[in-house]
Design an enzyme around this catalytic site. Sequence first.
Site, PDB file in Angstrom:
ATOM      1  CE  LYS B  78      -3.891   1.658   2.908  1.00  0.00           C
ATOM      2  NZ  LYS B  78      -4.698   1.299   4.115  1.00  0.00           N
ATOM      3  CB  SER B 153      -8.199   2.938   3.279  1.00  0.00           C
ATOM      4  OG  SER B 153      -7.296   2.287   4.159  1.00  0.00           O
ATOM      5  CB  SER B 177      -8.255  -0.052   5.989  1.00  0.00           C
ATOM      6  OG  SER B 177      -9.033   1.108   6.064  1.00  0.00           O
TER       7      SER B 177
END
Lengths: 95, 485
Positions: B78, B153, B177
């Site tokens: 990420k 997310s 997330s």
Amino acid sequence: MSMTREQVAHVARLARLDLADNELDRLAADMDAILSYVDKLNELDIDGIEPTAHAVPMENAFREDRVRPSIGTEKALVNAPAADDSCFLVPKVIE
Amino acid sequence: MPFIDLNLQQLQSKLAGGEFSSRELTRAYLDRINATGGSLNSFITICEESAMAAAEAADIRRKKGDAAPLTGIPLAVKDIFNTEGIRTTAGSRILENYVAPYDATAVARLKEQGAVLLGKLNMDEFAMGSSNENSAAGPCRNPWDPSKVPGGSSGGSAAAVAARQAVATLGTDTGGSIRQPAGHCGVVGLKPTYGRVSRYGVIAYASSLDQVGPLARTVGDCALLLQAVAGYDPADSTSVDTPVPDYSAALGEDVRGLKIGLPKEYFIDGLDADVKQAVETAVAVYRDLGAEIVEVSLPHTDYAVACYYLVATAEASSNLARYDGVRYGRRIDNGSGLIDMYCSSRAEGFGDEVKRRIMLGTYALSSGYYDAYYLRAQKVRTLIRDDFNKAFDQVDLLLTPVSPTPAFKLGEKVNDPLQMYLSDIFTIPVNLAGTCAMSVPCGFSGQNLPIGLQLIGRPFGEETLLRAGHAYQQVTEWHLQKAKI
């Protein structure tokens, strides 16, 4: 409870956000909706309940105060929007 | 079988057996990313050159007989993990050109093993969102249906695994997330116990809730990746100094006699019918495997979202104060002084959701409101954590849906922040309690969208999660289904 544009503008100043009037109005409506939702926490009796700041119980993490290598001035300044040889440069603070 | 259909465990044995090199493997993944990454928008940065160089180094290391478990394995992380020399944006305009001077500990541990970093994955700005629509790089799409969100997310981290663009990825989980996008994309996502993985070099959202974890197609692969990144780090004083067990060893055990609790508050009226059916079918699978199923209660579940949106936003408003246009990030200077420079830089640099959360958090911490909001939320957090402690006196694991519905349409919830927040209703309590949980694929909706089940374990009970998740994957084939992309 209903937030006024002035109240939202005050919070925006505290948060250092320069927001336009239409943004303030939209945020007032959003914050109203969210704050009236979180008001449900008032249904609970919290007398005598200790607050939880961290879920995992932890002691303060001490370490020896020793000089150690760090990334150094040059690397630390690489991402600065404005810098000279050894400092971050900011707009003038004191007239 | 093409490289990209192999899982991490299979890649390990084929690399070790010399069936192909890391260079061939990495090239195949980069080609796959280049062919499919654009339409999904799963990557913010693709590291073509450095990935090929790392693959070459890995092949040399293997030839010397010095290979570690992840040597030569292509992974992606990420875009919230600092990576030395590679741009890290956290999905924000304010960091659009930020190049960290050091690696996050989790990334450093992968590199020490000789893993290959393919690139940096799309995400909601500063990890604030449940749909990956709040990204300065544009929304990421769901590989199963590009009109749907991948979740957030860590949307890019889940979409990339589902689309076979990386065999496994790292994400972060503050209120769901990792687990929610894993559920929406049909992959496994593990949120470890708070403190299990170092947060050093991970751009902070809500520091008492944020945790790093792996996403992959199999539970076994998640175990391998967790093994690599877990453990105490002197650079993160909230990482916990307890020994890291051998996670792969936990996979061999069956679930006979394991006591699994179904919290009745998670099987509510608003639950989508397909989700309900898939999760109930999974419960039956566990019963057949010899687990004992009991009903339990987590009575404060209904207060978790409200509690979270005070605690998380308060911490965020403090954490994001560092973006001031001085040391890094965008600066907008209109020549009206320092304070004005701060206000303009932040207003231009942050997106709407980030501003909304900073405003809420600032308000909840401001003079006169602190007791009514922030302190009250922290006390409710105690009640929520106690719910879990009491449940774990009775059972070894909890089993719930990951999300009340499968992936929703892009744009569907963008203008209704409260509805977006409520999509995390089943994942948020785990972060408040600080314990570990995992999302495992358990079916598909009528529209062919993946559905996930959530297993929740005791603090530092990752082995039990992995054991139960692996046992489930041995007798089901949901994780072997492939998105048509």
